[in-house]
Design an enzyme around this catalytic site. Structure first.
Site, short mmCIF file in Angstrom:
data_model
loop_
_atom_site.label_atom_id
_atom_site.label_comp_id
_atom_site.label_asym_id
_atom_site.label_seq_id
_atom_site.Cartn_x
_atom_site.Cartn_y
_atom_site.Cartn_z
N THR A 259 -12.34 -22.19 88.75
CA THR A 259 -12.98 -21.08 89.46
C THR A 259 -12.78 -19.83 88.62
O THR A 259 -11.69 -19.58 88.11
CB THR A 259 -12.35 -20.88 90.85
N PHE A 261 -12.91 -15.62 88.15
CA PHE A 261 -12.79 -14.36 88.84
C PHE A 261 -13.10 -13.24 87.85
O PHE A 261 -12.77 -13.34 86.67
CB PHE A 261 -11.35 -14.15 89.35
#
Lengths: 358, 358
Positions: A259, A261
């Site tokens: 993921t 960010f």
């Protein structure tokens, strides 16, 4: 000689080394304080991501071992965080609650000597950062189970904040049902991206069960919570939210699912030697327009590492293109390519240049 | 002289210090490898919590500053973790999913150079540790919003695993409703312990609204999700689970609210100089029995730091008493007190002696 007899001199050596490390840490901290005084004269920023990225790369490159380079980097990340906290303790807004992946992303970028500020929504992270309540914000930009995070992309379009860094964390998919077994399951639901990522495993283990793409993995988890004939592929956090039981953990084919960010703030980040630049572009929707738009990148030898098109929710353009390229906007060939891109585009915004994640 | 001119020599100093730190880290890692070889001869454990606790206390005590002692400890925790990983990378089972407070507790105890193994339940953490699939397990033992974690206490009673450490993490309570405002709210629900912890804040901010104690904060959150006249006090994680919006974050009176975790494993931990011992006791239920049971502690000058009574779910005793005392079971006065306690008690089990959390 007993084991303790053998260990004693070794432990004494370690203690002596620790004494030297402790002295050096404080010597480093004192120099960092001087850096802080110099910076304070001109209100210069305390956190310099390009400098920290350089230090982390340098220690990994020069590391003779036996300590593993990722572990050396973890130690130095905390050393820099502790030194930085003496200049000024930075406040970082993130998508709460505390104790989740977003908080881990904060530590991954800033080390642990920061003040985290959990926010209830991505909007609030932007607001806190724009208002100066927080020095930086950390927002999810893309995850391997749901694709891009639309709200973040929309807000990046409007914000005056700049992307000053990127963090990527490993995530895992699990196969889950209400009861923790596949008995009676007739369909496996997940976001299409997640189904694709688990394809090999599903072919080997559940070749006969129908797969159905749904809007998100969270939606799949919700469906499984209401219907015993549905199994969901989703994060364990989503499974916990809907009281699902794990049939099998970590079913994705690639164990390095991640993921991403974005770190946002006011800070203009200088070049670190290995950077990337994020842009948003738009053109009127006509055949060949996108291809023409991107031609300057190829012409100047700038690699594109990411390309996302999103239908516009507002404004006059039909699509926005989110593009990441290798290199810093101050690098001459990137600067040349961006200047031409800007001329070609109906809408052009540089979101930021920042060190590529390690 | 520009800022960069002033910063350049300081950065060179920092780089020179980093070079020395890098050399020392690897020197320490080489000695740690020798320690590993010595330990391997006798199959001695790689992780020695008492030794790591001593190192962390020692660096904090000897720290001349300016680096802050908690930050120095964070750096040394990672140094020890990285060195330990060269002897053997320990596997730690914890109550999943990944990316939650339990995972943070693992890092707090072991540093980041470990293999985490998220488990779906507390039972599974015990099973993985007992089966040797994991070297250690980390389980929640008490949190400030729900009190003790019953399942952990029940399993500690039966397990052959020993407590080898304790971790405590800060947690926060938030006031939450379906819509994020107090409009129309007639009652604030939470576990009685959480209501007590937020009493001052509630008196000042919502003196006129009824407070109602319910079974758990999670139950309060569930109720608030179904009824717009109910506000819940709970963790943000519970709020997220039930799609609640935050009215006000961090409403507890004591900002240092904590959740405790126990580290379980096979390891018998030696004394570190500042330790505690956990016990479970039982006596037949008659007047004065508990007072008499505990008399040996007072007699030998051993402080009791925690006392929980729990109705027995099985076996012949009506209550089990979970007791923490200061000191290690090998300390002479603790040993004397325990010997007498054992004589008095109908049921007696030492769960473990381990360094007090820092």
């Amino acid at each position: 000689m007993t084991m303790d007899d053998k260990l004693k001199p070794l432990r004494q050596q370690i203690d002596a080394i620790d004494t030297q490390i402790l002295a050096l840490l404080n010597q480093r901290a004192r120099v960092a304080q001087e850096v802080g005084h110099v910076k304070a004269e001109t209100n210069a920023p305390v956190f310099r991501p390009e400098r920290e990225a350089q230090v982390l790369r340098s220690v990994a490159e020069r590391n003779p071992g036996p300590m593993l380079s990722p572990d050396v980097q973890t130690v130095f990340r905390e050393i820099m965080s502790a030194c930085r906290a003496l200049e000024k303790r930075v406040t970082v807004a993130y998508l709460g609650p505390a104790g989740t992946f977003s908080e881990q992303a904060v530590y991954q970028q800033f080390g642990q000597a920061v003040d985290g500020m959990p926010c209830a929504s991505i909007d609030e992270v932007f607001r806190a950062t724009e208002a100066g309540t927080a020095d930086f914000g950390v927002v999810p930009i893309e995850n391997s189970s749901e694709g891009v995070i639309n709200r973040t992309l929309d807000l990046l379009l409007q914000t005056t904040m700049i992307i000053s860094g990127e963090v990527s964390l490993a995530v895992n998919h699990s196969l889950m049902t209400r009861v923790g077994s596949m008995d009676g399951v007739r369909v496996i639901c997940a976001h299409s991206q997640a189904l694709a990522q688990c394809q090999l495993w599903l072919n080997q283990n559940h070749p006969g069960i129908e797969r159905r793409a749904v809007a998100s993995n969270a939606e799949a988890a919700r469906m499984a919570s209401e219907d015993p004939t549905v199994a969901a592929i989703a994060s364990e956090i989503a499974g916990q939210k809907y009281n699902l039981q794990i049939v099998k953990a970590h079913v994705q084919d690639d164990p390095h699912n991640r993921t991403r960010f974005a770190v946002i703030g006011r800070l203009v980040t200088a070049a670190s030697g290995k950077d990337q630049t994020s842009l948003v572009l738009s053109v009127p929707n006509k055949a060949g327009a996108v291809h023409n738009l991107l031609a300057p990148l190829a012409k100047h030898g700038v690699s594109m590492t990411r390309f996302e098109s999103r239908p516009a929710r507002m404004g006059k353009w039909e699509y926005y293109f989110y593009v990441d390229v290798e290199g810093h906007q101050m690098d001459s060939k990137v600067a040349d390519a961006l200047a031409e891109l800007k001329d070609n585009a109906a809408f052009f915004k540089v979101l930021g240049s920042y060190p590529s994640s390690l």
